[in-house]
Design an enzyme around this catalytic site. Structure first.
Site, PDB file in Angstrom:
ATOM      1  N   GLU A 101       0.852  -1.190   0.000  1.00 22.05           N
ATOM      2  CA  GLU A 101       0.000   0.000   0.000  1.00 22.05           C
ATOM      3  C   GLU A 101       0.879   1.228   0.000  1.00 22.05           C
ATOM      4  O   GLU A 101       1.968   1.209   0.580  1.00 22.05           O
ATOM      5  CB  GLU A 101      -0.860   0.042   1.273  1.00 22.05           C
ATOM      6  CG  GLU A 101      -2.092  -0.817   1.196  1.00 22.05           C
ATOM      7  CD  GLU A 101      -2.114  -1.855   2.291  1.00 22.05           C
ATOM      8  OE1 GLU A 101      -1.266  -1.778   3.200  1.00 22.05           O
ATOM      9  OE2 GLU A 101      -2.954  -2.771   2.213  1.00 22.05           O
ATOM     10  N   TYR A 113       7.669   1.996  -7.219  1.00 20.76           N
ATOM     11  CA  TYR A 113       6.862   0.805  -7.472  1.00 20.76           C
ATOM     12  C   TYR A 113       6.419   0.760  -8.939  1.00 20.76           C
ATOM     13  O   TYR A 113       6.380  -0.303  -9.561  1.00 20.76           O
ATOM     14  CB  TYR A 113       5.646   0.763  -6.537  1.00 20.76           C
ATOM     15  CG  TYR A 113       6.007   0.866  -5.071  1.00 20.76           C
ATOM     16  CD1 TYR A 113       7.146   0.237  -4.572  1.00 20.76           C
ATOM     17  CD2 TYR A 113       5.235   1.604  -4.186  1.00 20.76           C
ATOM     18  CE1 TYR A 113       7.486   0.343  -3.223  1.00 20.76           C
ATOM     19  CE2 TYR A 113       5.562   1.701  -2.840  1.00 20.76           C
ATOM     20  CZ  TYR A 113       6.699   1.080  -2.374  1.00 20.76           C
ATOM     21  OH  TYR A 113       7.035   1.192  -1.044  1.00 20.76           O
TER      22      TYR A 113
HETATM   23  C1  LIG Z   1      10.620   5.402  -1.466  1.00 18.95           C
HETATM   24  C2  LIG Z   1      12.103   5.169  -1.108  1.00 18.95           C
HETATM   25  C3  LIG Z   1      12.202   3.871  -0.317  1.00 18.95           C
HETATM   26  C4  LIG Z   1      12.911   5.065  -2.402  1.00 18.95           C
HETATM   27  O1  LIG Z   1      14.233   4.671  -2.074  1.00 18.95           O
HETATM   28  P1  LIG Z   1      15.517   5.203  -2.882  1.00 18.95           P
HETATM   29  O2  LIG Z   1      16.660   4.363  -2.492  1.00 18.95           O
HETATM   30  O3  LIG Z   1      15.667   6.659  -2.703  1.00 18.95           O
HETATM   31  O4  LIG Z   1      15.072   4.914  -4.397  1.00 18.95           O
HETATM   32  P2  LIG Z   1      16.043   4.600  -5.626  1.00 18.95           P
HETATM   33  O5  LIG Z   1      17.198   5.534  -5.596  1.00 18.95           O
HETATM   34  O6  LIG Z   1      16.331   3.160  -5.674  1.00 18.95           O
HETATM   35  O7  LIG Z   1      15.093   5.002  -6.852  1.00 18.95           O
HETATM   36  C5  LIG Z   1      14.588   4.048  -7.766  1.00 18.95           C
HETATM   37  C6  LIG Z   1      13.507   4.701  -8.611  1.00 18.95           C
HETATM   38  O8  LIG Z   1      12.432   5.151  -7.787  1.00 18.95           O
HETATM   39  C7  LIG Z   1      11.931   6.406  -8.259  1.00 18.95           C
HETATM   40  N1  LIG Z   1      12.187   7.453  -7.268  1.00 18.95           N
HETATM   41  C8  LIG Z   1      12.834   7.311  -6.088  1.00 18.95           C
HETATM   42  N2  LIG Z   1      12.823   8.474  -5.420  1.00 18.95           N
HETATM   43  C9  LIG Z   1      12.166   9.366  -6.177  1.00 18.95           C
HETATM   44  C10 LIG Z   1      11.825  10.743  -6.010  1.00 18.95           C
HETATM   45  N3  LIG Z   1      12.169  11.422  -4.910  1.00 18.95           N
HETATM   46  N4  LIG Z   1      11.130  11.355  -6.991  1.00 18.95           N
HETATM   47  C11 LIG Z   1      10.754  10.683  -8.099  1.00 18.95           C
HETATM   48  N5  LIG Z   1      11.065   9.369  -8.337  1.00 18.95           N
HETATM   49  C12 LIG Z   1      11.746   8.725  -7.363  1.00 18.95           C
HETATM   50  C13 LIG Z   1      12.661   6.680  -9.551  1.00 18.95           C
HETATM   51  O9  LIG Z   1      11.923   6.077 -10.599  1.00 18.95           O
HETATM   52  C14 LIG Z   1      13.966   5.955  -9.328  1.00 18.95           C
HETATM   53  O10 LIG Z   1      14.581   5.563 -10.530  1.00 18.95           O
HETATM   54  P3  LIG Z   1      15.620   6.583 -11.254  1.00 18.95           P
HETATM   55  O11 LIG Z   1      16.670   6.897 -10.220  1.00 18.95           O
HETATM   56  O12 LIG Z   1      16.112   5.779 -12.410  1.00 18.95           O
HETATM   57  O13 LIG Z   1      14.816   7.791 -11.617  1.00 18.95           O
HETATM   58  C15 LIG Z   1      12.664   6.374  -0.282  1.00 18.95           C
HETATM   59  O14 LIG Z   1      12.312   7.579  -0.936  1.00 18.95           O
HETATM   60  C16 LIG Z   1      12.164   6.444   1.147  1.00 18.95           C
HETATM   61  O15 LIG Z   1      12.739   5.812   2.029  1.00 18.95           O
HETATM   62  N6  LIG Z   1      11.105   7.231   1.401  1.00 18.95           N
HETATM   63  C17 LIG Z   1      10.572   7.415   2.750  1.00 18.95           C
HETATM   64  C18 LIG Z   1       9.853   6.194   3.246  1.00 18.95           C
HETATM   65  C19 LIG Z   1       8.740   5.772   2.317  1.00 18.95           C
HETATM   66  O16 LIG Z   1       7.986   6.590   1.826  1.00 18.95           O
HETATM   67  N7  LIG Z   1       8.614   4.452   2.117  1.00 18.95           N
HETATM   68  C20 LIG Z   1       7.594   3.886   1.259  1.00 18.95           C
HETATM   69  C21 LIG Z   1       6.327   3.693   1.956  1.00 18.95           C
HETATM   70  S1  LIG Z   1       5.071   3.012   0.877  1.00 18.95           S
END
Ligand SMILES: CC(C)(COP(=O)(O)OP(=O)(O)OC[C@H]1O[C@@H](n2cnc3c(N)ncnc32)[C@H](O)[C@@H]1OP(=O)(O)O)[C@@H](O)C(=O)NCCC(=O)NCCS
Length: 142
Positions: A101, A113
């Site tokens: 979710e 996702y």
């Molecule tokens: C969501 C989260 C886990 C992503 O982790 P991350 O290590 O930063 O993500 P990645 O660097 O592996 O990114 C992979 C892809 O996700 C997308 N993405 C990640 N962060 C993004 C951002 N801030 N804005 C837009 N796209 C994003 C992009 O498609 C990215 O691919 P790209 O780098 O080729 O554009 C991180 O932002 C986080 O911890 N957020 C806070 C907690 C949270 O919201 N968890 C999810 C609850 S459902």
């Protein structure tokens, strides 16, 4: 994830979410193995916990219940790599579907996702609190 990891895990949780999980929720996840699978993500060069992921595995279905990367380590591909590793692991163990979710306002998570091929299966109305928001239910067949 072990009980010893909880102080840093809770710190990352509190920075990451407006409505963070309580310590007791994490403790319950740790104690609920093997249904619950809580992992910390360690950045090896400095041996530091930079995130965590928790998923439930029940009857060939996996539910990702929490994932967070410390803000200093976001946008480096860690979240994506972790999701790939989980996929590899659960496929080996016979999982057929993954569900999760997400808040529609959480553009980073939603984009991650979406990039990984998850599709919107439905909406749970008013699922989240503080602030109240619907949840997008996203899923993927393996
Ligand atoms: C969501 C989260 C886990 C992503 O982790 P991350 O290590 O930063 O993500 P990645 O660097 O592996 O990114 C992979 C892809 O996700 C997308 N993405 C990640 N962060 C993004 C951002 N801030 N804005 C837009 N796209 C994003 C992009 O498609 C990215 O691919 P790209 O780098 O080729 O554009 C991180 O932002 C986080 O911890 N957020 C806070 C907690 C949270 O919201 N968890 C999810 C609850 S459902």
């Amino acid at each position: 994830m072990t009980h010893e990891d909880l102080s840093i895990v809770l710190e990352i949780e509190r920075i990451s979410f407006l409505n963070p999980w309580m310590p007791s929720t994490f403790e319950g996840e740790i104690d609920n193995a093997p249904i619950s699978n809580p992992y910390v993500i360690v950045y090896k060069p400095v041996n530091r916990i930079i995130g965590y992921v928790i998923y439930w595995f029940l009857n060939k279905n996996v539910q990702i219940s929490n994932i967070s990367i410390h803000p200093d380590f976001r946008r480096l591909g860690v979240g994506e790599e972790v999701m790939y590793r989980i996929r590899r692991q659960i496929k080996k163990e016979g999982a057929k579907h993954v569900l999760l979710e997400v808040r529609p306002s959480n553009t980073a998570a939603w984009a991650l996702y979406n990039k990984l091929g998850f599709q919107i299966l439905g909406i749970r109305q008013g699922y989240y609190s503080n602030p109240t928001e619907d949840a997008l239910v996203m899923g993927k067949n393996l």
